[in-house]
Write a protein that holds these residues in place. Structure first.
Motif, PDB file in Angstrom:
ATOM      1  N   LEU A  37       0.794  -1.235   0.000  1.00  0.00           N
ATOM      2  CA  LEU A  37       0.000   0.000   0.000  1.00  0.00           C
ATOM      3  C   LEU A  37       0.825   1.283   0.000  1.00  0.00           C
ATOM      4  CD1 LEU A  37      -2.593  -1.137   2.704  1.00  0.00           C
ATOM      5  CD2 LEU A  37      -2.953  -1.077   0.236  1.00  0.00           C
ATOM      6  N   ALA A  38       2.100   1.192   0.370  1.00  0.00           N
ATOM      7  CA  ALA A  38       2.899   2.404   0.576  1.00  0.00           C
ATOM      8  C   ALA A  38       3.270   3.116  -0.724  1.00  0.00           C
ATOM      9  CB  ALA A  38       4.165   2.059   1.358  1.00  0.00           C
ATOM     10  N   LEU A  39       3.473   2.382  -1.796  1.00  0.00           N
ATOM     11  CA  LEU A  39       3.920   2.990  -3.050  1.00  0.00           C
ATOM     12  C   LEU A  39       2.785   3.695  -3.773  1.00  0.00           C
ATOM     13  CD1 LEU A  39       6.183   0.090  -4.346  1.00  0.00           C
ATOM     14  CD2 LEU A  39       6.873   2.131  -3.064  1.00  0.00           C
ATOM     15  N   LYS A  40       3.138   4.563  -4.698  1.00  0.00           N
ATOM     16  CA  LYS A  40       2.137   5.286  -5.482  1.00  0.00           C
ATOM     17  C   LYS A  40       1.410   4.334  -6.428  1.00  0.00           C
ATOM     18  CE  LYS A  40       4.441   9.791  -5.465  1.00  0.00           C
ATOM     19  NZ  LYS A  40       5.016  10.883  -6.296  1.00  0.00           N
ATOM     20  N   ASN A  41       0.216   4.734  -6.807  1.00  0.00           N
ATOM     21  CA  ASN A  41      -0.612   3.966  -7.737  1.00  0.00           C
ATOM     22  C   ASN A  41      -0.940   2.560  -7.210  1.00  0.00           C
ATOM     23  OD1 ASN A  41      -0.472   6.122  -9.601  1.00  0.00           O
ATOM     24  ND2 ASN A  41       1.508   5.349 -10.351  1.00  0.00           N
ATOM     25  N   ARG A  42      -0.957   2.417  -5.879  1.00  0.00           N
ATOM     26  CA  ARG A  42      -1.350   1.155  -5.271  1.00  0.00           C
ATOM     27  C   ARG A  42      -2.788   1.264  -4.766  1.00  0.00           C
ATOM     28  NH1 ARG A  42       2.651  -2.689  -4.273  1.00  0.00           N
ATOM     29  NH2 ARG A  42       4.261  -2.364  -5.859  1.00  0.00           N
ATOM     30  N   ALA A  43      -3.331   0.169  -4.320  1.00  0.00           N
ATOM     31  CA  ALA A  43      -4.711   0.149  -3.821  1.00  0.00           C
ATOM     32  C   ALA A  43      -4.872   1.107  -2.641  1.00  0.00           C
ATOM     33  CB  ALA A  43      -5.076  -1.260  -3.384  1.00  0.00           C
ATOM     34  N   THR A  44      -6.001   1.753  -2.583  1.00  0.00           N
ATOM     35  CA  THR A  44      -6.272   2.711  -1.508  1.00  0.00           C
ATOM     36  C   THR A  44      -7.326   2.198  -0.531  1.00  0.00           C
ATOM     37  OG1 THR A  44      -7.896   3.814  -2.933  1.00  0.00           O
ATOM     38  CG2 THR A  44      -5.648   4.685  -2.917  1.00  0.00           C
ATOM     39  N   TRP A  45      -7.855   1.012  -0.805  1.00  0.00           N
ATOM     40  CA  TRP A  45      -8.882   0.438   0.071  1.00  0.00           C
ATOM     41  C   TRP A  45      -8.449  -0.935   0.572  1.00  0.00           C
ATOM     42  CZ3 TRP A  45     -13.371   2.871   1.575  1.00  0.00           C
ATOM     43  CH2 TRP A  45     -13.698   4.047   0.897  1.00  0.00           C
ATOM     44  N   ILE A  46      -8.849  -1.243   1.805  1.00  0.00           N
ATOM     45  CA  ILE A  46      -8.627  -2.572   2.379  1.00  0.00           C
ATOM     46  C   ILE A  46      -9.982  -3.159   2.746  1.00  0.00           C
ATOM     47  CG2 ILE A  46      -7.628  -3.893   4.279  1.00  0.00           C
ATOM     48  CD1 ILE A  46      -5.446  -1.813   4.490  1.00  0.00           C
ATOM     49  N   LEU A  47     -10.275  -4.320   2.201  1.00  0.00           N
ATOM     50  CA  LEU A  47     -11.543  -4.983   2.488  1.00  0.00           C
ATOM     51  C   LEU A  47     -11.314  -6.141   3.450  1.00  0.00           C
ATOM     52  CD1 LEU A  47     -13.077  -5.157  -1.108  1.00  0.00           C
ATOM     53  CD2 LEU A  47     -13.437  -3.399   0.645  1.00  0.00           C
ATOM     54  N   GLU A  48     -12.100  -6.165   4.509  1.00  0.00           N
ATOM     55  CA  GLU A  48     -12.004  -7.251   5.483  1.00  0.00           C
ATOM     56  C   GLU A  48     -13.124  -8.246   5.242  1.00  0.00           C
ATOM     57  OE1 GLU A  48     -12.127  -8.114  10.315  1.00  0.00           O
ATOM     58  OE2 GLU A  48     -12.373  -6.074   9.535  1.00  0.00           O
ATOM     59  N   GLY A  49     -12.764  -9.512   5.096  1.00  0.00           N
ATOM     60  CA  GLY A  49     -13.766 -10.545   4.847  1.00  0.00           C
ATOM     61  C   GLY A  49     -13.748 -11.610   5.926  1.00  0.00           C
ATOM     62  N   ASP A  50     -14.873 -12.220   6.139  1.00  0.00           N
ATOM     63  CA  ASP A  50     -14.967 -13.280   7.145  1.00  0.00           C
ATOM     64  C   ASP A  50     -15.900 -14.368   6.629  1.00  0.00           C
ATOM     65  OD1 ASP A  50     -14.733 -14.695   9.505  1.00  0.00           O
ATOM     66  OD2 ASP A  50     -16.401 -13.651  10.466  1.00  0.00           O
ATOM     67  N   ILE A  51     -15.454 -15.630   6.737  1.00  0.00           N
ATOM     68  CA  ILE A  51     -16.303 -16.753   6.337  1.00  0.00           C
ATOM     69  C   ILE A  51     -17.188 -17.103   7.515  1.00  0.00           C
ATOM     70  CG2 ILE A  51     -16.342 -19.133   5.512  1.00  0.00           C
ATOM     71  CD1 ILE A  51     -13.563 -18.665   4.355  1.00  0.00           C
ATOM     72  N   LYS A  52     -18.450 -16.825   7.417  1.00  0.00           N
ATOM     73  CA  LYS A  52     -19.372 -17.026   8.530  1.00  0.00           C
ATOM     74  C   LYS A  52     -19.465 -18.507   8.901  1.00  0.00           C
ATOM     75  CE  LYS A  52     -24.085 -16.083  10.060  1.00  0.00           C
ATOM     76  NZ  LYS A  52     -25.414 -15.520   9.689  1.00  0.00           N
ATOM     77  N   GLY A  53     -19.181 -18.785  10.177  1.00  0.00           N
ATOM     78  CA  GLY A  53     -19.305 -20.155  10.674  1.00  0.00           C
ATOM     79  C   GLY A  53     -18.427 -21.136   9.927  1.00  0.00           C
ATOM     80  N   CYS A  54     -17.205 -20.720   9.558  1.00  0.00           N
ATOM     81  CA  CYS A  54     -16.320 -21.587   8.757  1.00  0.00           C
ATOM     82  C   CYS A  54     -16.103 -22.942   9.424  1.00  0.00           C
ATOM     83  CB  CYS A  54     -14.985 -20.894   8.544  1.00  0.00           C
ATOM     84  SG  CYS A  54     -13.762 -21.909   7.693  1.00  0.00           S
ATOM     85  N   PHE A  55     -15.682 -22.935  10.670  1.00  0.00           N
ATOM     86  CA  PHE A  55     -15.401 -24.186  11.369  1.00  0.00           C
ATOM     87  C   PHE A  55     -16.681 -24.948  11.699  1.00  0.00           C
ATOM     88  CE2 PHE A  55     -11.590 -21.708  12.180  1.00  0.00           C
ATOM     89  CZ  PHE A  55     -10.591 -22.638  11.976  1.00  0.00           C
ATOM     90  N   ASP A  56     -17.793 -24.224  11.781  1.00  0.00           N
ATOM     91  CA  ASP A  56     -19.060 -24.856  12.175  1.00  0.00           C
ATOM     92  C   ASP A  56     -19.756 -25.564  11.022  1.00  0.00           C
ATOM     93  OD1 ASP A  56     -18.692 -23.789  14.714  1.00  0.00           O
ATOM     94  OD2 ASP A  56     -19.673 -21.913  14.167  1.00  0.00           O
ATOM     95  N   HIS A  57     -19.411 -25.236   9.790  1.00  0.00           N
ATOM     96  CA  HIS A  57     -20.189 -25.734   8.658  1.00  0.00           C
ATOM     97  C   HIS A  57     -19.406 -26.526   7.617  1.00  0.00           C
ATOM     98  CE1 HIS A  57     -22.486 -22.266  10.296  1.00  0.00           C
ATOM     99  NE2 HIS A  57     -23.495 -23.079  10.085  1.00  0.00           N
ATOM    100  N   ILE A  58     -18.110 -26.752   7.871  1.00  0.00           N
ATOM    101  CA  ILE A  58     -17.328 -27.532   6.897  1.00  0.00           C
ATOM    102  C   ILE A  58     -17.737 -29.001   6.944  1.00  0.00           C
ATOM    103  CG2 ILE A  58     -15.044 -28.569   6.916  1.00  0.00           C
ATOM    104  CD1 ILE A  58     -13.836 -26.064   6.221  1.00  0.00           C
ATOM    105  N   ASN A  59     -17.702 -29.654   5.809  1.00  0.00           N
ATOM    106  CA  ASN A  59     -18.153 -31.038   5.694  1.00  0.00           C
ATOM    107  C   ASN A  59     -17.013 -32.033   5.932  1.00  0.00           C
ATOM    108  OD1 ASN A  59     -18.527 -33.552   3.818  1.00  0.00           O
ATOM    109  ND2 ASN A  59     -20.582 -32.766   4.227  1.00  0.00           N
ATOM    110  N   HIS A  60     -17.257 -33.015   6.810  1.00  0.00           N
ATOM    111  CA  HIS A  60     -16.233 -34.010   7.137  1.00  0.00           C
ATOM    112  C   HIS A  60     -15.822 -34.833   5.920  1.00  0.00           C
ATOM    113  CE1 HIS A  60     -17.253 -34.196  11.728  1.00  0.00           C
ATOM    114  NE2 HIS A  60     -16.856 -33.013  11.326  1.00  0.00           N
ATOM    115  N   ASP A  61     -16.799 -35.313   5.179  1.00  0.00           N
ATOM    116  CA  ASP A  61     -16.509 -36.173   4.022  1.00  0.00           C
ATOM    117  C   ASP A  61     -15.666 -35.434   2.989  1.00  0.00           C
ATOM    118  OD1 ASP A  61     -17.922 -38.275   5.138  1.00  0.00           O
ATOM    119  OD2 ASP A  61     -19.823 -37.636   4.234  1.00  0.00           O
TER     120      ASP A  61
END
Length: 248
Positions: free
Chosen positions: A179-203
């Motif tokens: 992000l420090a250099l010129k012409n780089r992205a100016t936004w940071i998006l935070e994402g979260d996988i809802k219930g990732c550990f709760d909903h993954i399939n064993h098989d």
């Protein structure tokens, strides 16, 4: 002291001898031997020698050095004082060494999890937590050692979560460099996988995990330091549901 055959003999003698054997183990030698096998696995993965990878993983899973390191890991982390459903803890040197000698895939079947509920930070809602037995945790750690070389070779270089020798500081440095250099992205998006550990399939995990055979789903659930990073960042596969989150 040598930690090969002599220790096996000591385990059958008086408890004090077993204790002495554990206390004088040269851990730098143990770690060096495990790292050598992991390096060979990583090299085979890079060269796409799948059969060699499988053979080396088998050697590592059955290595006495790897078993010692696995027991050391589960008896020195934050969960070392929390027993599973069998109520057993490995507190003494005698129990630790005998545990290392007993780790095997032969006729192994994971025990049920001890279910407890813990509070979510800043929320009134509690989340379920499954606590494996010490033996199951050691088996998880043992299999994780075989998965680490795969994840480190195949995972995204920009991934820092649950990665060996990587930390939040490394992630911050990488973000700054992006992000420090010129012409780089100016936004940071935070994402979260809802219930990732709760909903993954064993098989799905059993079909996708790159180490065979897997004796129990419990073994692979808690290898989040390698498994989830590798599967979600590297394989880019759609992730099905249903997996209870577990403790270390």
């Amino acid at each position: 002291m040598s930690i090969g055959a002599p220790i096996t003999l000591l385990a059958k003698e008086a408890p004090v001898n077993v204790q002495i054997a554990w206390d004088v183990i040269e851990w730098h030698r143990v770690i060096t031997n495990v790292n050598k096998l992991q390096f060979r696995i990583a090299k085979a993965v890079k060269e796409e020698k799948r059969h060699l990878v499988k053979r080396l993983q088998y050697l590592l899973k059955n290595s006495f050095f790897a078993k010692l390191l696995s027991v050391l890991k589960v008896t020195s982390n934050k969960g070392k004082r929390t027993p599973g459903i069998d109520g057993i803890l490995w507190k003494t040197s005698e129990r630790k060494l005998k545990a290392a000698l007993s780790l095997t895939n032969k006729s192994y079947k994971a025990k049920p999890l001890k279910r407890t509920f813990i509070e979510k930070k800043g929320k009134k809602k509690k989340r379920p937590l499954g606590i494996p037995t010490m033996y199951d945790r050691a088996m998880q750690a043992l299999h994780a050692l075989t998965l680490e070389p795969l994840s480190e070779i195949t995972a995204d270089r920009s991934s820092f979560g649950f990665r060996k020798f990587r930390s939040a500081n490394d992630a911050a440095e990488h973000a700054f460099n992006c992000l420090a250099l010129k012409n780089r992205a100016t936004w940071i998006l935070e994402g979260d996988i809802k219930g990732c550990f709760d909903h993954i399939n064993h098989d799905w995990l059993l079909d996708t995990i790159p180490v065979k055979p897997v004796p129990s789903t419990t073994i692979i659930i808690n290898t989040k330091s390698t498994l989830f990073d590798m599967l979600m960042t590297s394989l880019s596969l759609p992730i099905p549901k249903k997996l209870p989150k577990m403790s270390n």
